[in-house]
Scaffold this motif. Sequence first.
Motif, PDB file in Angstrom:
ATOM      1  N   TYR A 192      -1.237  16.308   9.828  1.00 43.31           N
ATOM      2  CA  TYR A 192      -0.213  15.535   9.116  1.00 43.31           C
ATOM      3  C   TYR A 192      -0.171  14.102   9.634  1.00 43.31           C
ATOM      4  CZ  TYR A 192       4.466  14.385   7.294  1.00 43.31           C
ATOM      5  OH  TYR A 192       5.533  13.808   6.644  1.00 43.31           O
ATOM      6  N   TYR A 193      -0.157  13.932  10.943  1.00 45.43           N
ATOM      7  CA  TYR A 193      -0.033  12.586  11.503  1.00 45.43           C
ATOM      8  C   TYR A 193      -1.351  11.839  11.589  1.00 45.43           C
ATOM      9  CZ  TYR A 193       4.891  13.204  12.514  1.00 45.43           C
ATOM     10  OH  TYR A 193       6.251  13.381  12.372  1.00 45.43           O
ATOM     11  N   ASN A 194      -2.457  12.514  11.334  1.00 41.32           N
ATOM     12  CA  ASN A 194      -3.756  11.838  11.285  1.00 41.32           C
ATOM     13  C   ASN A 194      -4.131  11.427   9.870  1.00 41.32           C
ATOM     14  OD1 ASN A 194      -4.207  11.993  14.033  1.00 41.32           O
ATOM     15  ND2 ASN A 194      -5.267  13.965  13.918  1.00 41.32           N
ATOM     16  N   ASP A 195      -3.134  11.415   8.997  1.00 41.53           N
ATOM     17  CA  ASP A 195      -3.387  11.064   7.594  1.00 41.53           C
ATOM     18  C   ASP A 195      -3.930   9.648   7.455  1.00 41.53           C
ATOM     19  OD1 ASP A 195      -3.019  11.812   4.694  1.00 41.53           O
ATOM     20  OD2 ASP A 195      -1.792   9.999   4.748  1.00 41.53           O
ATOM     21  N   TYR A 196      -3.569   8.760   8.403  1.00 38.64           N
ATOM     22  CA  TYR A 196      -4.064   7.374   8.339  1.00 38.64           C
ATOM     23  C   TYR A 196      -5.591   7.353   8.352  1.00 38.64           C
ATOM     24  CZ  TYR A 196      -5.112   2.572   9.688  1.00 38.64           C
ATOM     25  OH  TYR A 196      -5.625   1.305   9.736  1.00 38.64           O
ATOM     26  N   GLU A 197      -6.173   8.173   9.214  1.00 40.99           N
ATOM     27  CA  GLU A 197      -7.637   8.218   9.288  1.00 40.99           C
ATOM     28  C   GLU A 197      -8.236   8.669   7.962  1.00 40.99           C
ATOM     29  OE1 GLU A 197      -8.900  10.555  12.591  1.00 40.99           O
ATOM     30  OE2 GLU A 197      -7.589   9.503  14.018  1.00 40.99           O
ATOM     31  N   LYS A 198      -7.569   9.637   7.334  1.00 40.46           N
ATOM     32  CA  LYS A 198      -8.043  10.126   6.031  1.00 40.46           C
ATOM     33  C   LYS A 198      -7.974   9.015   4.988  1.00 40.46           C
ATOM     34  CE  LYS A 198      -7.019  13.689   2.553  1.00 40.46           C
ATOM     35  NZ  LYS A 198      -6.086  14.794   2.184  1.00 40.46           N
ATOM     36  N   ARG A 199      -6.875   8.278   4.986  1.00 44.29           N
ATOM     37  CA  ARG A 199      -6.728   7.168   4.038  1.00 44.29           C
ATOM     38  C   ARG A 199      -7.780   6.089   4.298  1.00 44.29           C
ATOM     39  NH1 ARG A 199      -0.240   6.121   3.009  1.00 44.29           N
ATOM     40  NH2 ARG A 199       0.427   8.285   3.152  1.00 44.29           N
ATOM     41  N   TYR A 200      -8.063   5.866   5.578  1.00 43.33           N
ATOM     42  CA  TYR A 200      -9.077   4.874   5.950  1.00 43.33           C
ATOM     43  C   TYR A 200     -10.448   5.298   5.423  1.00 43.33           C
ATOM     44  CZ  TYR A 200     -11.818   1.758   8.970  1.00 43.33           C
ATOM     45  OH  TYR A 200     -12.696   0.805   9.432  1.00 43.33           O
ATOM     46  N   ARG A 201     -10.774   6.592   5.634  1.00 38.20           N
ATOM     47  CA  ARG A 201     -12.093   7.090   5.224  1.00 38.20           C
ATOM     48  C   ARG A 201     -12.256   7.113   3.709  1.00 38.20           C
ATOM     49  NH1 ARG A 201     -11.036  10.955   9.210  1.00 38.20           N
ATOM     50  NH2 ARG A 201     -10.563  12.501   7.597  1.00 38.20           N
ATOM     51  N   ARG A 211       0.843  -1.194   0.000  1.00 39.49           N
ATOM     52  CA  ARG A 211       0.000   0.000   0.000  1.00 39.49           C
ATOM     53  C   ARG A 211       0.878   1.243   0.000  1.00 39.49           C
ATOM     54  NH1 ARG A 211      -2.208  -3.745   3.310  1.00 39.49           N
ATOM     55  NH2 ARG A 211      -1.223  -2.920   5.199  1.00 39.49           N
ATOM     56  N   ARG A 212       0.278   2.385  -0.345  1.00 37.65           N
ATOM     57  CA  ARG A 212       1.040   3.630  -0.447  1.00 37.65           C
ATOM     58  C   ARG A 212       1.790   3.909   0.853  1.00 37.65           C
ATOM     59  NH1 ARG A 212      -0.319   9.505  -0.099  1.00 37.65           N
ATOM     60  NH2 ARG A 212      -2.446   8.937   0.499  1.00 37.65           N
ATOM     61  N   SER A 231      -8.716   4.163  -5.153  1.00 39.57           N
ATOM     62  CA  SER A 231      -9.076   5.274  -4.256  1.00 39.57           C
ATOM     63  C   SER A 231      -7.876   6.151  -3.928  1.00 39.57           C
ATOM     64  CB  SER A 231      -9.685   4.731  -2.953  1.00 39.57           C
ATOM     65  OG  SER A 231     -10.914   4.080  -3.225  1.00 39.57           O
ATOM     66  N   ILE A 232      -6.679   5.733  -4.358  1.00 39.07           N
ATOM     67  CA  ILE A 232      -5.482   6.546  -4.134  1.00 39.07           C
ATOM     68  C   ILE A 232      -5.530   7.741  -5.083  1.00 39.07           C
ATOM     69  CG2 ILE A 232      -2.962   6.594  -4.172  1.00 39.07           C
ATOM     70  CD1 ILE A 232      -3.004   3.570  -3.701  1.00 39.07           C
ATOM     71  N   LYS A 233      -5.503   8.942  -4.502  1.00 44.89           N
ATOM     72  CA  LYS A 233      -5.606  10.148  -5.326  1.00 44.89           C
ATOM     73  C   LYS A 233      -4.230  10.555  -5.840  1.00 44.89           C
ATOM     74  CE  LYS A 233      -9.710  11.886  -2.960  1.00 44.89           C
ATOM     75  NZ  LYS A 233     -10.315  12.974  -2.142  1.00 44.89           N
ATOM     76  N   VAL A 234      -4.139  10.750  -7.155  1.00 40.79           N
ATOM     77  CA  VAL A 234      -2.880  11.167  -7.772  1.00 40.79           C
ATOM     78  C   VAL A 234      -3.139  12.403  -8.634  1.00 40.79           C
ATOM     79  CG1 VAL A 234      -1.865   8.862  -7.766  1.00 40.79           C
ATOM     80  CG2 VAL A 234      -3.253   9.610  -9.732  1.00 40.79           C
ATOM     81  N   ALA A 235      -2.089  13.171  -8.861  1.00 38.38           N
ATOM     82  CA  ALA A 235      -2.214  14.377  -9.689  1.00 38.38           C
ATOM     83  C   ALA A 235      -1.389  14.210 -10.957  1.00 38.38           C
ATOM     84  CB  ALA A 235      -1.723  15.592  -8.912  1.00 38.38           C
ATOM     85  N   ASP A 236      -2.006  14.481 -12.114  1.00 37.22           N
ATOM     86  CA  ASP A 236      -1.289  14.352 -13.392  1.00 37.22           C
ATOM     87  C   ASP A 236      -0.071  15.262 -13.454  1.00 37.22           C
ATOM     88  OD1 ASP A 236      -2.882  12.390 -14.416  1.00 37.22           O
ATOM     89  OD2 ASP A 236      -4.213  13.747 -15.514  1.00 37.22           O
ATOM     90  N   SER A 237      -0.145  16.374 -12.724  1.00 37.87           N
ATOM     91  CA  SER A 237       0.992  17.301 -12.728  1.00 37.87           C
ATOM     92  C   SER A 237       2.210  16.714 -12.027  1.00 37.87           C
ATOM     93  CB  SER A 237       0.587  18.620 -12.042  1.00 37.87           C
ATOM     94  OG  SER A 237       0.216  18.385 -10.703  1.00 37.87           O
ATOM     95  N   LEU A 238       2.010  15.653 -11.251  1.00 37.05           N
ATOM     96  CA  LEU A 238       3.108  15.016 -10.517  1.00 37.05           C
ATOM     97  C   LEU A 238       3.412  13.635 -11.088  1.00 37.05           C
ATOM     98  CD1 LEU A 238       1.994  15.989  -6.885  1.00 37.05           C
ATOM     99  CD2 LEU A 238       3.749  17.095  -8.290  1.00 37.05           C
ATOM    100  N   LYS A 239       3.145  13.469 -12.390  1.00 34.09           N
ATOM    101  CA  LYS A 239       3.382  12.193 -13.059  1.00 34.09           C
ATOM    102  C   LYS A 239       4.788  12.155 -13.636  1.00 34.09           C
ATOM    103  CE  LYS A 239       1.002  11.381 -16.831  1.00 34.09           C
ATOM    104  NZ  LYS A 239      -0.138  11.015 -17.694  1.00 34.09           N
ATOM    105  N   TYR A 240       5.465  11.036 -13.424  1.00 30.53           N
ATOM    106  CA  TYR A 240       6.825  10.836 -13.929  1.00 30.53           C
ATOM    107  C   TYR A 240       6.877   9.483 -14.630  1.00 30.53           C
ATOM    108  CZ  TYR A 240       7.932  14.646 -10.715  1.00 30.53           C
ATOM    109  OH  TYR A 240       7.958  15.858 -10.058  1.00 30.53           O
ATOM    110  N   THR A 241       7.906   9.305 -15.446  1.00 34.69           N
ATOM    111  CA  THR A 241       8.045   8.062 -16.201  1.00 34.69           C
ATOM    112  C   THR A 241       9.421   7.461 -15.981  1.00 34.69           C
ATOM    113  OG1 THR A 241       6.572   8.986 -17.897  1.00 34.69           O
ATOM    114  CG2 THR A 241       7.813   7.017 -18.482  1.00 34.69           C
ATOM    115  N   THR A 242       9.462   6.162 -15.720  1.00 37.76           N
ATOM    116  CA  THR A 242      10.731   5.457 -15.502  1.00 37.76           C
ATOM    117  C   THR A 242      11.390   5.160 -16.851  1.00 37.76           C
ATOM    118  OG1 THR A 242       9.804   3.222 -15.606  1.00 37.76           O
ATOM    119  CG2 THR A 242       9.696   4.368 -13.472  1.00 37.76           C
ATOM    120  N   PRO A 243      12.654   4.743 -16.874  1.00 39.86           N
ATOM    121  CA  PRO A 243      13.337   4.455 -18.146  1.00 39.86           C
ATOM    122  C   PRO A 243      12.607   3.437 -19.027  1.00 39.86           C
ATOM    123  CG  PRO A 243      14.939   4.580 -16.387  1.00 39.86           C
ATOM    124  CD  PRO A 243      13.589   4.677 -15.736  1.00 39.86           C
TER     125      PRO A 243
END
Length: 541
Positions: free
Chosen positions: A373-382, A327-328, A391-403
């Motif tokens: 910051y440290y209660n992030d686990y509860e946010k992930r749970y919810r 998991r993340r 359900s994992i939120k990602v942003a296209d602006s933070l997308k990278y590509t491996t070799p």
Amino acid sequence: MENKTSTTFSKQKKYLPLWIGLALAIGVLIGSKLNFSDKTEKIFATSSKKDKLNRLIDYIDYEYVDKVNTDSIVDVTVYGILSNLDPHSVYIPKKEYQHSADDMRGAFIGIGVSFYIYKDSIAVIRAIKGGPAEKAGIKGGDRIIYADGKKLFGELIQRDSISNYLKGEINSKVALDVYRPSENKVLEFKVRRKQVPLVSVDASYMIEDGLGYIKINRFSETTFREFESAHDKLKDHGVNRLVLDLRDNPGGYISTAERIVDEFLENEKLVLITKNKSGEINKTYATRRGDFEHGRLYVLINENSASASEIVAGALQDNDKGTIIGRRSFGKGLVQREMSLGDGSAVRLTIARYYTPTGRSIQRPYGKGNDTYYNDYEKRYRNGELIHADSIKVADSLKYTTPKGKVVYGGGGIIPDVFVAKDTSVENETLQFVSRSGFMSYFIFEYLEKNRTQFNDMDFEDFRRNFKIDKSLSEEFIEYAKFNEAQIDLTNYAEELRRTLKANIAQQLFGPNEYEIILNENDPMLLKVLELEANKPIAEN
């Protein structure tokens, strides 16, 4: 003229000590302001911010109506300053520093026993393998009743004071009187204190032919040596695929993480990028010394894998090496340096940010305060991300590509290549907690007090194959948990409870390696590894 000169000289001589004293005082005052790392123009500069704090503490010391421990005020002030920076800049008070230093050093000076204060005495849980106590003949279940004639039992016994008698200078001796209940007699031991390892590699064993497993609980000074030793033993058993378990590993030394990554990456592969306040960028590359560059690798992570754990997982993922499973991860991309404050305390101050080889930062936002910051686990749970990968939120602006073209994301933690959901039921989470927190181990110690002799001639393989946890012991633990206000019903987790009880018995009889072996027998992430293995040819890297 001669008389006048003599009189003047006599007066000067009379006041000479005063002038010398005044000159020295001025010199000390100027010297106290000097910082020899500063440039010349800064030497005589004053700092109103520093003066303000110093004056306030002096006012409280000399003028405040009640007596106040200004040391505690300074501690509160330091905590307050750091709390306004980032969540990972922390203060280590003097009383906690030695324990923290030992933990990061990976060793302490002592006799090498884990113990409980059981009723009114020191009960040895287990003598640490290879430590001075084990070599002297001290065993699990023994009671240490005297150390150098000092009584170590009774109602007023305290754990901290016990450690002071058992720890000491390296190669110093301590005379111990030990009561052994199984023989109903007191034994005398002279134990020479040595450096005792605080193990950071919890387990290393073969899961099946060719597939090895290594679990690292933190990255200390000794971790790489422990890892290297564990890996060498696995190589002797023909390992060509490896599971590296970094779950619940909070991190540690970056240099240790880099050395472990180096074992898996080819020469000149980028491992890590760091950037400090002034914009200076440092890059770390793998060397030729890698010892597992062509084997198949799996890395296990979860929401508590942080910092150096994420450096390892991120470097491998960005270089298309191995498969990240779980998991993340936590999401800590800040670098700290420990700095002494001169009185036995220290501060770990964030001095840089780090980036994975593709250039992504995995640091989570912390602008809303430490609690958020440290209660992030509860946010992930919810939001469901512990159960569903989508359900994992990602942003296209933070997308990278491996070799090799794999898409990875920054912005908060390492997202695994293969997701494994968490069992978020209250009963299962509670069972995991009571197993790893020590709650269950006290119950097991009491069980072994009554049944230790039945294991005297049993090695681990015999224990693993033939020892069964009966229903009565499971029910006894459930009642014990209720009595201790855990208030849980583990009836629907009977199989998991039996396995956890057996693992805790193995830990006290044989050690942490055997504990992990049993606990991992039905582990979802390791079952996923075996599933992936079944679908891959052996020759594939």
